[in-house]
Each structure stands twice: as structure tokens, then as C-alpha cells.
Design a protein around this motif. Sequence first.
Motif, PDB file in Angstrom:
ATOM      1  N   ILE A 200      -8.457  -1.281   0.675  1.00 11.63           N
ATOM      2  CA  ILE A 200      -8.803  -0.860   2.039  1.00 11.63           C
ATOM      3  C   ILE A 200      -8.746  -2.046   2.999  1.00 11.63           C
ATOM      4  O   ILE A 200      -8.198  -1.955   4.099  1.00 11.63           O
ATOM      5  CB  ILE A 200     -10.191  -0.180   2.051  1.00 11.63           C
ATOM      6  CG1 ILE A 200     -10.135   1.121   1.245  1.00 11.63           C
ATOM      7  CG2 ILE A 200     -10.654   0.096   3.479  1.00 11.63           C
ATOM      8  CD1 ILE A 200     -11.481   1.746   0.967  1.00 11.63           C
ATOM      9  N   VAL A 201      -9.301  -3.175   2.565  1.00 15.86           N
ATOM     10  CA  VAL A 201      -9.264  -4.386   3.407  1.00 15.86           C
ATOM     11  C   VAL A 201      -7.819  -4.779   3.691  1.00 15.86           C
ATOM     12  O   VAL A 201      -7.441  -5.060   4.839  1.00 15.86           O
ATOM     13  CB  VAL A 201     -10.015  -5.553   2.731  1.00 15.86           C
ATOM     14  CG1 VAL A 201      -9.771  -6.862   3.480  1.00 15.86           C
ATOM     15  CG2 VAL A 201     -11.509  -5.268   2.667  1.00 15.86           C
ATOM     16  N   GLY A 202      -6.977  -4.785   2.654  1.00 14.24           N
ATOM     17  CA  GLY A 202      -5.584  -5.166   2.831  1.00 14.24           C
ATOM     18  C   GLY A 202      -4.840  -4.221   3.764  1.00 14.24           C
ATOM     19  O   GLY A 202      -4.084  -4.669   4.648  1.00 14.24           O
ATOM     20  N   PHE A 203      -5.063  -2.921   3.598  1.00 18.37           N
ATOM     21  CA  PHE A 203      -4.391  -1.921   4.428  1.00 18.37           C
ATOM     22  C   PHE A 203      -4.811  -2.042   5.886  1.00 18.37           C
ATOM     23  O   PHE A 203      -3.979  -2.046   6.798  1.00 18.37           O
ATOM     24  CB  PHE A 203      -4.711  -0.529   3.884  1.00 18.37           C
ATOM     25  CG  PHE A 203      -4.066   0.602   4.636  1.00 18.37           C
ATOM     26  CD1 PHE A 203      -2.692   0.776   4.627  1.00 18.37           C
ATOM     27  CD2 PHE A 203      -4.844   1.496   5.361  1.00 18.37           C
ATOM     28  CE1 PHE A 203      -2.091   1.826   5.313  1.00 18.37           C
ATOM     29  CE2 PHE A 203      -4.264   2.544   6.052  1.00 18.37           C
ATOM     30  CZ  PHE A 203      -2.883   2.709   6.037  1.00 18.37           C
ATOM     31  N   PHE A 204      -6.123  -2.153   6.127  1.00 19.36           N
ATOM     32  CA  PHE A 204      -6.618  -2.253   7.495  1.00 19.36           C
ATOM     33  C   PHE A 204      -6.204  -3.568   8.157  1.00 19.36           C
ATOM     34  O   PHE A 204      -6.016  -3.624   9.371  1.00 19.36           O
ATOM     35  CB  PHE A 204      -8.144  -2.113   7.520  1.00 19.36           C
ATOM     36  CG  PHE A 204      -8.634  -0.692   7.423  1.00 19.36           C
ATOM     37  CD1 PHE A 204      -7.766   0.346   7.133  1.00 19.36           C
ATOM     38  CD2 PHE A 204      -9.972  -0.393   7.628  1.00 19.36           C
ATOM     39  CE1 PHE A 204      -8.210   1.658   7.049  1.00 19.36           C
ATOM     40  CE2 PHE A 204     -10.429   0.918   7.549  1.00 19.36           C
ATOM     41  CZ  PHE A 204      -9.538   1.944   7.251  1.00 19.36           C
TER      42      PHE A 204
ATOM     43  N   GLY B 212     -10.055   9.225   0.113  1.00 15.80           N
ATOM     44  CA  GLY B 212      -9.750   8.801  -1.246  1.00 15.80           C
ATOM     45  C   GLY B 212     -10.778   7.807  -1.733  1.00 15.80           C
ATOM     46  O   GLY B 212     -11.422   7.112  -0.934  1.00 15.80           O
ATOM     47  N   GLY B 213     -10.966   7.746  -3.065  1.00 15.29           N
ATOM     48  CA  GLY B 213     -11.955   6.837  -3.629  1.00 15.29           C
ATOM     49  C   GLY B 213     -11.540   6.310  -4.992  1.00 15.29           C
ATOM     50  O   GLY B 213     -10.346   6.213  -5.303  1.00 15.29           O
ATOM     51  N   LYS B 214     -12.542   5.988  -5.821  1.00 12.24           N
ATOM     52  CA  LYS B 214     -12.282   5.367  -7.124  1.00 12.24           C
ATOM     53  C   LYS B 214     -11.358   6.220  -7.986  1.00 12.24           C
ATOM     54  O   LYS B 214     -10.490   5.703  -8.683  1.00 12.24           O
ATOM     55  CB  LYS B 214     -13.613   5.152  -7.863  1.00 12.24           C
ATOM     56  CG  LYS B 214     -14.581   4.219  -7.169  1.00 12.24           C
ATOM     57  CD  LYS B 214     -15.923   4.229  -7.881  1.00 12.24           C
ATOM     58  CE  LYS B 214     -16.977   3.492  -7.070  1.00 12.24           C
ATOM     59  NZ  LYS B 214     -18.325   3.663  -7.637  1.00 12.24           N
ATOM     60  N   LYS B 215     -11.568   7.533  -7.949  1.00 18.36           N
ATOM     61  CA  LYS B 215     -10.766   8.420  -8.794  1.00 18.36           C
ATOM     62  C   LYS B 215      -9.319   8.513  -8.294  1.00 18.36           C
ATOM     63  O   LYS B 215      -8.444   8.999  -9.001  1.00 18.36           O
ATOM     64  CB  LYS B 215     -11.384   9.819  -8.850  1.00 18.36           C
ATOM     65  CG  LYS B 215     -12.816   9.848  -9.365  1.00 18.36           C
ATOM     66  CD  LYS B 215     -12.920   9.386 -10.799  1.00 18.36           C
ATOM     67  CE  LYS B 215     -14.361   9.495 -11.312  1.00 18.36           C
ATOM     68  NZ  LYS B 215     -14.498   9.006 -12.679  1.00 18.36           N
ATOM     69  N   ASN B 216      -9.082   8.072  -7.058  1.00 19.01           N
ATOM     70  CA  ASN B 216      -7.716   8.004  -6.517  1.00 19.01           C
ATOM     71  C   ASN B 216      -7.146   6.593  -6.653  1.00 19.01           C
ATOM     72  O   ASN B 216      -6.140   6.256  -6.012  1.00 19.01           O
ATOM     73  CB  ASN B 216      -7.703   8.413  -5.041  1.00 19.01           C
ATOM     74  CG  ASN B 216      -8.381   9.743  -4.790  1.00 19.01           C
ATOM     75  OD1 ASN B 216      -9.524   9.775  -4.327  1.00 19.01           O
ATOM     76  ND2 ASN B 216      -7.700  10.836  -5.110  1.00 19.01           N
ATOM     77  N   LYS B 217      -7.838   5.764  -7.468  1.00 15.15           N
ATOM     78  CA  LYS B 217      -7.405   4.381  -7.730  1.00 15.15           C
ATOM     79  C   LYS B 217      -7.494   3.490  -6.493  1.00 15.15           C
ATOM     80  O   LYS B 217      -6.765   2.503  -6.362  1.00 15.15           O
ATOM     81  CB  LYS B 217      -5.970   4.324  -8.285  1.00 15.15           C
ATOM     82  CG  LYS B 217      -5.713   5.249  -9.465  1.00 15.15           C
ATOM     83  CD  LYS B 217      -6.573   4.902 -10.653  1.00 15.15           C
ATOM     84  CE  LYS B 217      -6.245   5.795 -11.852  1.00 15.15           C
ATOM     85  NZ  LYS B 217      -7.179   5.573 -12.983  1.00 15.15           N
ATOM     86  N   LEU B 218      -8.401   3.819  -5.572  1.00 19.92           N
ATOM     87  CA  LEU B 218      -8.621   2.972  -4.397  1.00 19.92           C
ATOM     88  C   LEU B 218      -9.821   2.060  -4.651  1.00 19.92           C
ATOM     89  O   LEU B 218     -10.815   2.474  -5.265  1.00 19.92           O
ATOM     90  CB  LEU B 218      -8.908   3.821  -3.158  1.00 19.92           C
ATOM     91  CG  LEU B 218      -7.744   4.456  -2.387  1.00 19.92           C
ATOM     92  CD1 LEU B 218      -8.271   5.070  -1.102  1.00 19.92           C
ATOM     93  CD2 LEU B 218      -6.646   3.457  -2.082  1.00 19.92           C
ATOM     94  N   ASN B 219      -9.769   0.843  -4.139  1.00 20.05           N
ATOM     95  CA  ASN B 219     -10.925  -0.042  -4.180  1.00 20.05           C
ATOM     96  C   ASN B 219     -11.061  -0.767  -2.844  1.00 20.05           C
ATOM     97  O   ASN B 219     -10.246  -0.588  -1.935  1.00 20.05           O
ATOM     98  CB  ASN B 219     -10.820  -1.037  -5.341  1.00 20.05           C
ATOM     99  CG  ASN B 219      -9.569  -1.897  -5.269  1.00 20.05           C
ATOM    100  OD1 ASN B 219      -9.151  -2.319  -4.196  1.00 20.05           O
ATOM    101  ND2 ASN B 219      -8.948  -2.168  -6.422  1.00 20.05           N
ATOM    102  N   LYS B 220     -12.084  -1.592  -2.725  1.00 19.59           N
ATOM    103  CA  LYS B 220     -12.356  -2.277  -1.456  1.00 19.59           C
ATOM    104  C   LYS B 220     -11.190  -3.184  -1.039  1.00 19.59           C
ATOM    105  O   LYS B 220     -10.853  -3.266   0.142  1.00 19.59           O
ATOM    106  CB  LYS B 220     -13.645  -3.108  -1.574  1.00 19.59           C
ATOM    107  CG  LYS B 220     -14.910  -2.288  -1.672  1.00 19.59           C
ATOM    108  CD  LYS B 220     -16.133  -3.194  -1.724  1.00 19.59           C
ATOM    109  CE  LYS B 220     -17.398  -2.376  -1.888  1.00 19.59           C
ATOM    110  NZ  LYS B 220     -18.607  -3.225  -1.964  1.00 19.59           N
ATOM    111  N   ILE B 221     -10.597  -3.856  -2.023  1.00 20.48           N
ATOM    112  CA  ILE B 221      -9.502  -4.779  -1.708  1.00 20.48           C
ATOM    113  C   ILE B 221      -8.317  -4.024  -1.104  1.00 20.48           C
ATOM    114  O   ILE B 221      -7.678  -4.485  -0.153  1.00 20.48           O
ATOM    115  CB  ILE B 221      -9.077  -5.550  -2.977  1.00 20.48           C
ATOM    116  CG1 ILE B 221     -10.239  -6.441  -3.447  1.00 20.48           C
ATOM    117  CG2 ILE B 221      -7.834  -6.391  -2.719  1.00 20.48           C
ATOM    118  CD1 ILE B 221     -10.021  -7.091  -4.794  1.00 20.48           C
TER     119      ILE B 221
END
Length: 447
Positions: A383-387, A372-381
Motif C-alpha cells: 500500500i505504501v509503495g502504491f500510494f 483488499g487485505g491479507k487474504k488478497n496478498k496485500l500488506n502495508k508495504i
Amino acid sequence: MYTNPHSNNLLLNLGIDALNEMQLAAQEAIVNDANVLLLSPTGSGKTLAFLLPIFEMLAPEVKGVQCLILVPSRELALQIEQVWKKMGTDYKVNVCYGGHAIDTEIKNLSNPPAVLIGTPGRIADHIDRGTFTIDAIQTLILDEFDKSLQLGFHEQMSFIIGRLSKVNKRILVSATAGIEIPKYTRVMHPKVLDFIPTGDENTNLNFKLVISKDKDKIDSLFNLICSLKSQSAIIFCNHRDAAERISDTLNEKGVYATYYHGGMDQDERERALIQFRNGSVSYLITTDLAARGLDIPEMKHVIHYHLPSKEDEFTHRNGRTARMLASGTAYIIIHESEKKPDYIDYSMSKLEVATATTLPKPPEFQTIYISGGKKNKLNKIDIVGFFSQKGKLEKEDLGLIEVKDFISFAAVKSKKVKDLLNAIRDEKMKGKKFKIEVARKVIKKEE
């Protein structure tokens, strides 16, 4: 120091205290002159040199593309886009290039950006289709225009420039001097800013000659790499098949390498660069495609497995190291049977490389792929929070994270990867289940 308070904020966003001499001169010339030719070496900060004055000239009330930047490669387009986004302006930017989904680009252009970056072929296609209006474009930048000429984009650039009737400012940017400017660019009597060093001004760059006993120099390369104390390097060769063969051979010997060349598809090229950039792969074997225009880290070591036929390509390759105030070394591996270009001074110091007994250390990181990426409304924050929360990673366990349109990549400490994947196997990020796994390495496809 750049005195405009708005631009000072942009520099703060970029983590830069002050502009260098070239960037200050470029800012003044681009604002005040209709035609500018900026000549400066690879790695000297040319992108920021023209983006800052562009920002000053944009008009917030204009709803359309105001500045068009033409570049010879998708990698350079993406690099410029990344710098613009880091600046943190309120102006939209888009990139268009071959290999990118044109439907996505058309949708993006329906809400036109102030700054549009693209390769000549794809931009010509969009102008031909009428997917965005060109009436508001007043500034045209041809970045690495010498490379665009070398790659044969004359027809596309002539078509594009011929359609831009409202342009009143033209900036040509190059790391190579002495290029004849084609008439169709309409750049007449430009203000020339020449910051290309003459002679041996770069005292931070050292040269070492490595004599290969064998005509096939792969063992000499292997021994040289093993002598670099596990530090990363870029290895240049002249042919695509050579890049793949060298990469495969080094991997077989236990060296973490990947290859990069123009014959790879877009996804493979981006994947190879991401893995090299984030430290998952230590050695990039490449053609001259990587000599300039790529967003990759400063290198301490550049290795010439083959020498290019032209001196300027040799110079561009070496521009990957010893940038600004850093020092670096360019190694030339040569066999007595090879043709020796006359631009090389072979009296340089010779480096005797012992037979390797110890391999370079494995990379500290591995690359994790996320579906998933920008078009799936994902951003770096996200991913960092999830991991961190679900994957139990500490801040130091995460490296570079890159979010693309529909996929993302995160560098994770190798020793933490297994536990991370186990912990998040059944977890959702932002309420959705994404495929998350170790990113595959770019390897040579079997014929």
C-alpha cells in the motif's frame, strides 16, 4: 532488564528498551508458578507481561495449539494478536470471535497456531465442532476475566476449561481487585501479583468538575471540547442511544466525532476505532465498552458525560489517560439534578468553560478504504509503495495503515486525498484493480 537474549530481540521489535516492575514480576511468576493472578491497571502493559513468558514456554516441535487465551471482547483479542505479531516470533497466532467468518476461522485452524486467542462463545463453538485439537494446550490465560464474568460467560468458560485436561498452567489477568475466582477455573491458591495503586497514587491524573447549567449537558460538552485546543478526547456515557445522539449533535455543530458501543456490528465498530486511532476523527463518544481492552492512543482528556454506577468502571475509564509517566485530565460534567455517586469527591476544582467561539481544527488525516487485505496478498508495504509511486504521496503524507483479512484502511493527509484518488483511479496494485475511496463515516442509521 529482561535477560533472555531471544526476548531482548522481541523487545527490540516492539520498540521497548526494558520491562517495567510489573512485567518483570509477571515473567518470573508465570514461568515458575502453576497458578498466577495478575492485577494491574489499564494501560500498564499486562498483555506483554504474559505474552513474553508464553513465548519462553512454547515448544517448536509441538504441532498444535499450546496456549489458549480467553478474552471478553473481539477488540481485546485483536489487540493481543497485534502485540504478538509485533514481537516477531516464528509461532503462528490466530483469533476467533463472534461476528468473524467462522469458515475463515476453520480454515485457519486447519493449520493450528501455537497461540489461539478468542472469546468464550466462539472458542466453545470450535471445541464443540472439533475444528482443532486441544490435547497440546498446557497454558490457559483468562485476560480481563472479571469482565468475562460480568458479561455472563460462565457457562462457556466452564465448558472450555472442563475439556482442557492437559492444562498445567493457569493465569488470570485483571485490572480490578477483589474478584471472586469461580471454582470451575481450577485456579487454586494462585501466586498473586497486585500492582493496582491504592488511594490517590496516580498523581499524574487531574480531575476537573464542569457544572452544566442545563439538564441536557450537550452545550456544556461542546464548549468543553472547544476549549481543549483541538486535542482529541474520549467521551463516556452510559447508554448506546446517548452515544449516538451526542455524536450526531457534535457533528452537526462542526465537531469531528464518532460513536462506539456494543450494539454496532463488527465492521462499524472496527471502522469507528480505526478512524479514531489514525486521527481521522478527533472525538470518540462511547459506552464503557471502550474503558479497557482497546488498542487506542493515549489520551490527554477523558470526559464523563454520564458517571457510571460503579467506582471500578470509573477507574477503568480514567485508565485511558495519565498512563505510565504521562499526565492527563478527567472531566466530570454534572447538573444539579443528577444523582451524585458517593465514590466522587465533589470538592475537586471546578472548571468554568466559556461559550465556544472557535471550533476544534479539522482532523489532519482522512481514512482511505481499500477493498483488499491479507487474504488478497496485500500488506502495508504494498500500500505504501502504491500510494507513493502511483499516488505521488510523500512519506509524511501517510499515517497509520491497517490491513485486515479482506479490506484495508490508510490514513492520508486530508489536503492530499483528492489528488491521490485522481492519480490512482485507473491504476492496479499488484496487478489487480481494487476499489479505493474515502472511508465512510459511522453515522446513526435512520429508524
